[in-house]
Design a protein around this motif. Structure first.
Motif, PDB file in Angstrom:
ATOM      1  N   ARG A 147      -4.936  -2.593  -7.426  1.00 41.03           N
ATOM      2  CA  ARG A 147      -5.979  -2.725  -6.408  1.00 41.03           C
ATOM      3  C   ARG A 147      -5.475  -2.266  -5.047  1.00 41.03           C
ATOM      4  O   ARG A 147      -6.189  -1.606  -4.288  1.00 41.03           O
ATOM      5  CB  ARG A 147      -6.448  -4.177  -6.313  1.00 41.03           C
ATOM      6  N   LYS A 148      -4.241  -2.619  -4.726  1.00 45.18           N
ATOM      7  CA  LYS A 148      -3.672  -2.193  -3.448  1.00 45.18           C
ATOM      8  C   LYS A 148      -3.613  -0.668  -3.379  1.00 45.18           C
ATOM      9  O   LYS A 148      -3.899  -0.059  -2.330  1.00 45.18           O
ATOM     10  CB  LYS A 148      -2.281  -2.788  -3.289  1.00 45.18           C
ATOM     11  N   THR A 149      -3.245  -0.032  -4.495  1.00 43.97           N
ATOM     12  CA  THR A 149      -3.113   1.423  -4.521  1.00 43.97           C
ATOM     13  C   THR A 149      -4.462   2.112  -4.334  1.00 43.97           C
ATOM     14  O   THR A 149      -4.604   3.024  -3.516  1.00 43.97           O
ATOM     15  CB  THR A 149      -2.462   1.879  -5.835  1.00 43.97           C
ATOM     16  N   VAL A 150      -5.472   1.682  -5.080  1.00 44.92           N
ATOM     17  CA  VAL A 150      -6.766   2.363  -5.005  1.00 44.92           C
ATOM     18  C   VAL A 150      -7.492   2.075  -3.696  1.00 44.92           C
ATOM     19  O   VAL A 150      -8.360   2.848  -3.273  1.00 44.92           O
ATOM     20  CB  VAL A 150      -7.664   1.969  -6.202  1.00 44.92           C
ATOM     21  N   GLN A 151      -7.145   0.980  -3.023  1.00 41.26           N
ATOM     22  CA  GLN A 151      -7.779   0.658  -1.742  1.00 41.26           C
ATOM     23  C   GLN A 151      -6.995   1.184  -0.549  1.00 41.26           C
ATOM     24  O   GLN A 151      -7.413   0.997   0.597  1.00 41.26           O
ATOM     25  CB  GLN A 151      -7.916  -0.863  -1.599  1.00 41.26           C
ATOM     26  N   LEU A 152      -5.875   1.863  -0.817  1.00 41.00           N
ATOM     27  CA  LEU A 152      -4.984   2.245   0.268  1.00 41.00           C
ATOM     28  C   LEU A 152      -5.667   3.168   1.276  1.00 41.00           C
ATOM     29  O   LEU A 152      -5.511   3.017   2.491  1.00 41.00           O
ATOM     30  CB  LEU A 152      -3.730   2.919  -0.303  1.00 41.00           C
ATOM     31  N   GLY A 153      -6.459   4.121   0.774  1.00 36.23           N
ATOM     32  CA  GLY A 153      -7.144   5.047   1.686  1.00 36.23           C
ATOM     33  C   GLY A 153      -8.093   4.328   2.624  1.00 36.23           C
ATOM     34  O   GLY A 153      -8.071   4.544   3.847  1.00 36.23           O
ATOM     35  N   ASP A 154      -8.934   3.442   2.074  1.00 37.64           N
ATOM     36  CA  ASP A 154      -9.878   2.697   2.909  1.00 37.64           C
ATOM     37  C   ASP A 154      -9.137   1.775   3.882  1.00 37.64           C
ATOM     38  O   ASP A 154      -9.529   1.637   5.052  1.00 37.64           O
ATOM     39  CB  ASP A 154     -10.821   1.870   2.033  1.00 37.64           C
TER      40      ASP A 154
END
Length: 247
Positions: A135-142
């Motif tokens: 979750r941290k990885t996929v939300q990193l951009g936002d």
């Protein structure tokens, strides 16, 4: 991660930390721990008791110990100056608390995992941690975009304030600024040197001041310049302070 038999014993923490960097070619470490100020003492002595293949090969001067920002507020002033990430180069605005955020996930898993055998428990906890990392990885951009939108105007404001403050200091106290910069640079290279972020505190007490003024009063009385009758200035001031405190 690792199991603890009874509290955060140094032997357990040493083993977990050494295991986490085993096999990695790491030149320096910024190590964040709630009680890093105590744990770091004799750390490099204790790790010599670990198995040879686990002993860290990183030089002591390249291993920087930090107390996370939320926890350091409860530490004494000397710890806050010595172990704060605010005064540590190359950590940006890192708060050192990320590992603590896993408790939000793991606390919810506790009722289930405490009934499992060790193997199933470890695999389940590993799955929870893996999901948190995903979750941290996929939300990193936002997350980075949100933080950048917040940080850019604040950075401009703080930079302008600091530039004005720094410019005035260099105009009025250039020698002091140069001395302070040398102190900071020396301390960042070797943290055993005097810490420039520990503010000096007065060592004189109220009793010392009172004794000094009473001695002066007695000298004036002996010289005949002040009448010996009644209350002297020092006694009068002390009485006023005590009256105010009593009220």
């Amino acid at each position: 991660m690792g199991d603890l038999q009874k509290g955060e014993r140094y032997a357990n923490i040493d083993y977990i930390v050494a295991s986490s960097i085993r096999g990695w070619s790491i030149k320096s470490i910024k190590d964040s721990f709630d009680i890093a100020c105590e744990w770091c003492r004799k750390f490099f002595v204790r790790v010599q008791d670990l198995p040879e293949d686990l002993r860290p090969q990183i030089p002591a001067e390249e291993w920087v110990f930090i107390v996370p920002k939320f926890h350091i507020a409860a530490h004494k002033e000397s710890c806050q100056a010595q172990y704060s990430s605010n005064y540590t180069p190359h950590v940006a605005r890192w708060d050192g608390e990320h590992v603590e955020r896993l408790w939000a996930w793991l606390n919810a898993a506790a009722p289930s995992t405490k009934e499992m055998n060790p193997g199933a428990r470890w695999e389940t906890i590993d799955d929870f941690c893996g999901f948190a990392n995903w979750r941290k990885t996929v939300q990193l951009g936002d997350d980075l975009l949100r933080l950048m939108i917040e940080a850019i105007p604040l950075a401009q404001d703080h930079a302008a304030d600091f530039a004005a403050f720094d410019r005035r200091l260099r105009q009025e106290r250039a020698a002091d600024v140069a001395a302070w910069e040398r102190m900071v640079a020396d301390w960042e290279v070797d943290r055993r040197k005097p810490n420039p972020y520990i503010l000096p505190k007065p060592t004189i007490s109220r009793a010392d001041v009172q004794l000094r003024y009473l001695t002066e009063e007695n000298r004036e009385i002996a010289a005949g310049r002040v009448a010996a009758e009644g209350m002297g200035p020092c006694s009068f001031i002390v009485l006023g302070i005590e009256t105010r405190q009593a009220q």
